[in-house]
Design a protein around this motif. Structure first.
Motif, PDB file in Angstrom:
ATOM      1  N   ALA A  96      36.545  55.546  50.823  1.00 54.08           N
ATOM      2  CA  ALA A  96      36.949  56.256  49.613  1.00 54.08           C
ATOM      3  C   ALA A  96      38.263  55.664  49.137  1.00 54.08           C
ATOM      4  CB  ALA A  96      37.101  57.744  49.885  1.00 54.08           C
ATOM      5  N   LEU A  97      38.347  55.318  47.851  1.00 54.68           N
ATOM      6  CA  LEU A  97      39.525  54.665  47.300  1.00 54.68           C
ATOM      7  C   LEU A  97      39.927  55.338  45.992  1.00 54.68           C
ATOM      8  CD1 LEU A  97      38.438  50.955  47.875  1.00 54.68           C
ATOM      9  CD2 LEU A  97      40.065  52.276  49.254  1.00 54.68           C
ATOM     10  N   GLN A  98      41.174  55.789  45.919  1.00 56.80           N
ATOM     11  CA  GLN A  98      41.655  56.471  44.724  1.00 56.80           C
ATOM     12  C   GLN A  98      42.156  55.485  43.686  1.00 56.80           C
ATOM     13  OE1 GLN A  98      44.927  56.844  43.297  1.00 56.80           O
ATOM     14  NE2 GLN A  98      44.098  58.249  41.749  1.00 56.80           N
ATOM     15  N   ALA A  99      41.835  55.735  42.422  1.00 57.95           N
ATOM     16  CA  ALA A  99      42.395  54.985  41.297  1.00 57.95           C
ATOM     17  C   ALA A  99      41.929  55.620  40.005  1.00 57.95           C
ATOM     18  CB  ALA A  99      41.975  53.517  41.327  1.00 57.95           C
ATOM     19  N   ASP A 100      42.816  55.627  39.029  1.00 58.81           N
ATOM     20  CA  ASP A 100      42.470  55.990  37.658  1.00 58.81           C
ATOM     21  C   ASP A 100      42.096  54.694  36.953  1.00 58.81           C
ATOM     22  OD1 ASP A 100      42.340  56.686  34.991  1.00 58.81           O
ATOM     23  OD2 ASP A 100      44.360  57.562  34.898  1.00 58.81           O
ATOM     24  N   VAL A 101      40.836  54.527  36.590  1.00 58.29           N
ATOM     25  CA  VAL A 101      40.389  53.246  36.037  1.00 58.29           C
ATOM     26  C   VAL A 101      40.985  52.950  34.671  1.00 58.29           C
ATOM     27  CG1 VAL A 101      38.234  53.286  37.360  1.00 58.29           C
ATOM     28  CG2 VAL A 101      38.269  54.217  35.019  1.00 58.29           C
ATOM     29  N   ALA A 102      41.603  53.932  34.035  1.00 59.16           N
ATOM     30  CA  ALA A 102      42.243  53.704  32.738  1.00 59.16           C
ATOM     31  C   ALA A 102      43.605  53.022  32.879  1.00 59.16           C
ATOM     32  CB  ALA A 102      42.400  55.023  31.979  1.00 59.16           C
ATOM     33  N   GLN A 103      44.093  52.915  34.114  1.00 62.67           N
ATOM     34  CA  GLN A 103      45.418  52.346  34.373  1.00 62.67           C
ATOM     35  C   GLN A 103      45.258  50.977  35.040  1.00 62.67           C
ATOM     36  OE1 GLN A 103      48.117  53.932  33.189  1.00 62.67           O
ATOM     37  NE2 GLN A 103      46.713  55.532  32.466  1.00 62.67           N
ATOM     38  N   GLU A 104      45.726  49.926  34.374  1.00 63.06           N
ATOM     39  CA  GLU A 104      45.495  48.574  34.879  1.00 63.06           C
ATOM     40  C   GLU A 104      46.073  48.359  36.270  1.00 63.06           C
ATOM     41  OE1 GLU A 104      45.671  43.978  33.295  1.00 63.06           O
ATOM     42  OE2 GLU A 104      47.123  45.412  32.495  1.00 63.06           O
ATOM     43  N   ASP A 105      47.266  48.859  36.527  1.00 59.52           N
ATOM     44  CA  ASP A 105      47.863  48.645  37.843  1.00 59.52           C
ATOM     45  C   ASP A 105      47.040  49.304  38.936  1.00 59.52           C
ATOM     46  OD1 ASP A 105      48.586  51.195  36.843  1.00 59.52           O
ATOM     47  OD2 ASP A 105      50.442  51.237  38.010  1.00 59.52           O
ATOM     48  N   GLN A 106      46.442  50.457  38.619  1.00 54.22           N
ATOM     49  CA  GLN A 106      45.624  51.139  39.610  1.00 54.22           C
ATOM     50  C   GLN A 106      44.282  50.424  39.817  1.00 54.22           C
ATOM     51  OE1 GLN A 106      45.523  55.463  39.522  1.00 54.22           O
ATOM     52  NE2 GLN A 106      47.407  55.521  38.284  1.00 54.22           N
ATOM     53  N   VAL A 107      43.748  49.840  38.759  1.00 51.06           N
ATOM     54  CA  VAL A 107      42.522  49.053  38.901  1.00 51.06           C
ATOM     55  C   VAL A 107      42.774  47.840  39.792  1.00 51.06           C
ATOM     56  CG1 VAL A 107      40.844  47.618  37.676  1.00 51.06           C
ATOM     57  CG2 VAL A 107      41.500  49.843  36.745  1.00 51.06           C
ATOM     58  N   LEU A 108      43.895  47.171  39.594  1.00 52.03           N
ATOM     59  CA  LEU A 108      44.232  46.029  40.439  1.00 52.03           C
ATOM     60  C   LEU A 108      44.355  46.450  41.901  1.00 52.03           C
ATOM     61  CD1 LEU A 108      46.886  44.270  38.180  1.00 52.03           C
ATOM     62  CD2 LEU A 108      44.542  43.504  38.606  1.00 52.03           C
ATOM     63  N   ARG A 109      44.991  47.594  42.122  1.00 47.49           N
ATOM     64  CA  ARG A 109      45.125  48.104  43.487  1.00 47.49           C
ATOM     65  C   ARG A 109      43.772  48.471  44.080  1.00 47.49           C
ATOM     66  NH1 ARG A 109      45.457  53.297  44.607  1.00 47.49           N
ATOM     67  NH2 ARG A 109      46.412  53.941  42.628  1.00 47.49           N
ATOM     68  N   LEU A 110      42.915  49.042  43.272  1.00 43.64           N
ATOM     69  CA  LEU A 110      41.578  49.422  43.731  1.00 43.64           C
ATOM     70  C   LEU A 110      40.789  48.206  44.197  1.00 43.64           C
ATOM     71  CD1 LEU A 110      39.091  51.319  43.951  1.00 43.64           C
ATOM     72  CD2 LEU A 110      38.731  50.942  41.491  1.00 43.64           C
ATOM     73  N   PHE A 111      40.753  47.172  43.380  1.00 41.13           N
ATOM     74  CA  PHE A 111      39.960  46.002  43.740  1.00 41.13           C
ATOM     75  C   PHE A 111      40.566  45.256  44.928  1.00 41.13           C
ATOM     76  CE2 PHE A 111      37.787  46.973  39.906  1.00 41.13           C
ATOM     77  CZ  PHE A 111      36.550  46.349  39.982  1.00 41.13           C
ATOM     78  N   ALA A 112      41.891  45.243  45.024  1.00 38.27           N
ATOM     79  CA  ALA A 112      42.525  44.635  46.197  1.00 38.27           C
ATOM     80  C   ALA A 112      42.146  45.394  47.467  1.00 38.27           C
ATOM     81  CB  ALA A 112      44.044  44.614  46.022  1.00 38.27           C
TER      82      ALA A 112
END
Length: 258
Positions: free
Chosen positions: A66-82
């Motif tokens: 399970a991985l948290q991220a708000d996909v509307a936020q670019e920095d969080q998307v980068l963190r999610l994929f990393a």
């Protein structure tokens, strides 16, 4: 973009499901894990639901995080994929499922803030996640190809008048992106397709202020009933699979004929 070293232990296809903790996303995550995918279950706020999906997958012998991220936020998307890179390995599939509804309202009453929020999540989030997936799947970047499935809606065709014209418009944008991206990355070994769910029994309708919306409208469905998340999941799994190897830039309506 340089990717971190991939874990050596993962030989399964690696799938990210955005908004994977509930409803259609959860059904897809569970079905994909049963089909042999290692699954990253993304969530925005509902940590408990996402962890419940992961626990169900692990209990059945599958692999999931399970991985948290708000996909509307670019920095969080980068963190999610990393985080997917580091925990499961190089991505081979993406389900762009995360989306939102605002309360039912006519266009004449919609604020700019509402429109920006809906479009940021449903459109920009879809673009950002697709971008990061392509960076990992593209053969020219060292990937082995893969599949992206974007969740649209029958609202893109029907317009959702008096209720969610903004949501419908956001899904129309997702469909245009699906067609264009499919053509753009076809030679990279990446297939991009979409699904248009109709009236499906999920709690997204409560977000719009009418939990019983499916029951109210199901008489308008030729098959006479609302759909189940698992029926949408079956279409998604087919589009991810080699059985759909000659399909890209296309859509499956899972709508009971509506």
């Amino acid at each position: 973009m340089t990717l971190p070293p991939m874990p050596l232990s993962s030989s399964s296809p690696v799938l990210l499901v955005t908004g994977g903790g509930r409803g259609i996303g959860a059904a897809i995550a569970i079905a994909a894990a049963a089909a042999g995918h290692a699954v990253a279950v993304n969530y925005h706020r509902d940590e408990g639901s996402a962890h419940s999906v992961v626990q169900r997958i692990v209990a059945a012998g599958g692999k999931a995080v399970a991985l948290q991220a708000d996909v509307a936020q670019e920095d969080q998307v980068l963190r999610l994929f990393a985080a997917v890179d580091q925990t499961l390995g190089r991505l081979t599939g993406l389900i762009n499922n995360a989306g939102m509804l605002a309360p039912q309202m006519r266009v004449e009453d919609m604020s700019a803030a509402r429109l920006q929020q809906v479009l940021a999540t449903n459109v920009i989030g879809c673009f950002l996640c697709a971008r990061e997936a392509v960076r990992r799947m593209a053969r020219s970047r060292g990937g082995a190809g893969g599949a992206i499935v974007n969740l649209s809606s029958m609202a893109a065709k029907l317009g959702a008048p008096g209720e969610y014209v903004d949501y419908a418009a956001s899904k129309g944008a997702v469909e245009s992106m699906t067609i264009g991206l499919a053509k753009e990355v076809a030679t990279e070994g990446i297939r991009v397709n979409g699904i248009r769910p109709g009236l499906i029994h999920t709690d997204i309708h409560a977000s719009g202020g009418e939990p019983g919306r499916v029951q109210r409208l199901e008489a308008s469905v030729p098959m006479g009933r609302g759909g189940e998340p698992e029926e949408v999941a079956a279409a998604a799994l087919w589009l991810l699979s080699d059985a759909a190897s000659y399909c890209t830039g296309t859509f499956i309506d899972v709508s009971g004929g509506r």
